[in-house]
Write a protein that holds these residues in place. Structure first.
Motif, PDB file in Angstrom:
ATOM      1  N   ARG A   1       0.836  -1.179   0.000  1.00  0.00           N
ATOM      2  CA  ARG A   1       0.000   0.000   0.000  1.00  0.00           C
ATOM      3  C   ARG A   1       0.880   1.240   0.000  1.00  0.00           C
ATOM      4  O   ARG A   1       1.822   1.348   0.780  1.00  0.00           O
ATOM      5  CB  ARG A   1      -0.893  -0.051   1.227  1.00  0.00           C
ATOM      6  N   VAL A   2       0.567   2.195  -0.843  1.00  0.00           N
ATOM      7  CA  VAL A   2       1.354   3.420  -0.966  1.00  0.00           C
ATOM      8  C   VAL A   2       0.634   4.547  -0.256  1.00  0.00           C
ATOM      9  O   VAL A   2      -0.563   4.743  -0.425  1.00  0.00           O
ATOM     10  CB  VAL A   2       1.567   3.783  -2.455  1.00  0.00           C
ATOM     11  N   ASN A   3       1.372   5.287   0.561  1.00  0.00           N
ATOM     12  CA  ASN A   3       0.819   6.442   1.257  1.00  0.00           C
ATOM     13  C   ASN A   3       1.579   7.684   0.848  1.00  0.00           C
ATOM     14  O   ASN A   3       2.794   7.665   0.738  1.00  0.00           O
ATOM     15  CB  ASN A   3       0.932   6.285   2.772  1.00  0.00           C
ATOM     16  N   GLY A   4       0.851   8.758   0.689  1.00  0.00           N
ATOM     17  CA  GLY A   4       1.479  10.028   0.356  1.00  0.00           C
ATOM     18  C   GLY A   4       0.415  11.042   0.024  1.00  0.00           C
ATOM     19  O   GLY A   4      -0.770  10.827   0.270  1.00  0.00           O
ATOM     20  N   ILE A   5       0.873  12.147  -0.531  1.00  0.00           N
ATOM     21  CA  ILE A   5      -0.040  13.210  -0.937  1.00  0.00           C
ATOM     22  C   ILE A   5       0.218  13.554  -2.395  1.00  0.00           C
ATOM     23  O   ILE A   5       1.300  13.321  -2.923  1.00  0.00           O
ATOM     24  CB  ILE A   5       0.103  14.467  -0.053  1.00  0.00           C
ATOM     25  N   VAL A   6      -0.789  14.085  -3.039  1.00  0.00           N
ATOM     26  CA  VAL A   6      -0.671  14.558  -4.405  1.00  0.00           C
ATOM     27  C   VAL A   6      -0.835  16.070  -4.387  1.00  0.00           C
ATOM     28  O   VAL A   6      -1.775  16.585  -3.783  1.00  0.00           O
ATOM     29  CB  VAL A   6      -1.733  13.917  -5.327  1.00  0.00           C
ATOM     30  N   ILE A   7       0.094  16.748  -5.029  1.00  0.00           N
ATOM     31  CA  ILE A   7      -0.008  18.198  -5.170  1.00  0.00           C
ATOM     32  C   ILE A   7      -0.332  18.472  -6.628  1.00  0.00           C
ATOM     33  O   ILE A   7       0.410  18.068  -7.525  1.00  0.00           O
ATOM     34  CB  ILE A   7       1.298  18.897  -4.751  1.00  0.00           C
ATOM     35  N   ALA A   8      -1.453  19.130  -6.864  1.00  0.00           N
ATOM     36  CA  ALA A   8      -1.887  19.458  -8.219  1.00  0.00           C
ATOM     37  C   ALA A   8      -1.785  20.959  -8.428  1.00  0.00           C
ATOM     38  O   ALA A   8      -2.233  21.734  -7.587  1.00  0.00           O
ATOM     39  CB  ALA A   8      -3.322  18.993  -8.445  1.00  0.00           C
ATOM     40  N   LEU A   9      -1.180  21.344  -9.532  1.00  0.00           N
ATOM     41  CA  LEU A   9      -1.082  22.754  -9.903  1.00  0.00           C
ATOM     42  C   LEU A   9      -1.824  22.963 -11.209  1.00  0.00           C
ATOM     43  O   LEU A   9      -1.739  22.138 -12.114  1.00  0.00           O
ATOM     44  CB  LEU A   9       0.378  23.179 -10.082  1.00  0.00           C
ATOM     45  N   ALA A  10      -2.529  24.066 -11.299  1.00  0.00           N
ATOM     46  CA  ALA A  10      -3.243  24.420 -12.527  1.00  0.00           C
ATOM     47  C   ALA A  10      -2.713  25.759 -13.014  1.00  0.00           C
ATOM     48  O   ALA A  10      -2.652  26.731 -12.251  1.00  0.00           O
ATOM     49  CB  ALA A  10      -4.742  24.503 -12.266  1.00  0.00           C
ATOM     50  N   GLY A  11      -2.312  25.782 -14.268  1.00  0.00           N
ATOM     51  CA  GLY A  11      -1.808  27.011 -14.868  1.00  0.00           C
ATOM     52  C   GLY A  11      -2.876  27.656 -15.725  1.00  0.00           C
ATOM     53  O   GLY A  11      -3.688  26.982 -16.343  1.00  0.00           O
ATOM     54  N   GLY A  12      -2.868  28.964 -15.767  1.00  0.00           N
ATOM     55  CA  GLY A  12      -3.850  29.694 -16.568  1.00  0.00           C
ATOM     56  C   GLY A  12      -3.332  29.926 -17.971  1.00  0.00           C
ATOM     57  O   GLY A  12      -2.455  29.227 -18.454  1.00  0.00           O
TER      58      GLY A  12
END
Length: 112
Positions: A1-12
């Motif tokens: 099982r993998v644990n972590g966080i996802v950081i998503a960036l959106a560019g304009g």
């Protein structure tokens, strides 16, 4: 099982893009320490007119603090390698991002 966080960036812009970076649980403390380190980078550390401090995770999330103007520093967050998305912000906004990462880590700790 993998644990972590996802950081998503959106560019304009004309063609909005989104990109994500995965931060493994074991890397979160290093990321938080890296944010603290690059946040302290300023003009007193060098005699040069420009400066920057960078921190990059294994999941291709990069934080770059640099001199933006004579009056202050700016931060850019970048995700990805080929199709990079870059978001620019202030040091105060980076503090808010750090708080979100701390909160996400606490939720992961609760789930264990």
């Amino acid at each position: 099982r993998v644990n972590g966080i996802v950081i998503a960036l959106a560019g304009g812009g004309e063609r909005p893009q989104e990109n994500r970076a995965f931060i493994d649980y074991d890397e979160i403390d290093g990321l938080l320490a890296g944010i603290d380190s690059v946040s302290r980078v300023n003009e007193t550390m060098t005699k040069l007119a420009g400066f920057e401090g960078k921190y990059r995770t294994l999941g291709d999330f990069e934080i770059n603090v640099f001199r933006q103007t004579r009056s202050g520093n700016a931060v850019s967050l970048t995700t990805g390698v080929c199709d990079q998305v870059r978001v620019t912000m202030s040091l105060d906004e980076l503090t808010k991002v750090k708080a979100l990462i701390v909160e996400a880590k606490a939720k992961l700790d609760e789930a264990k």
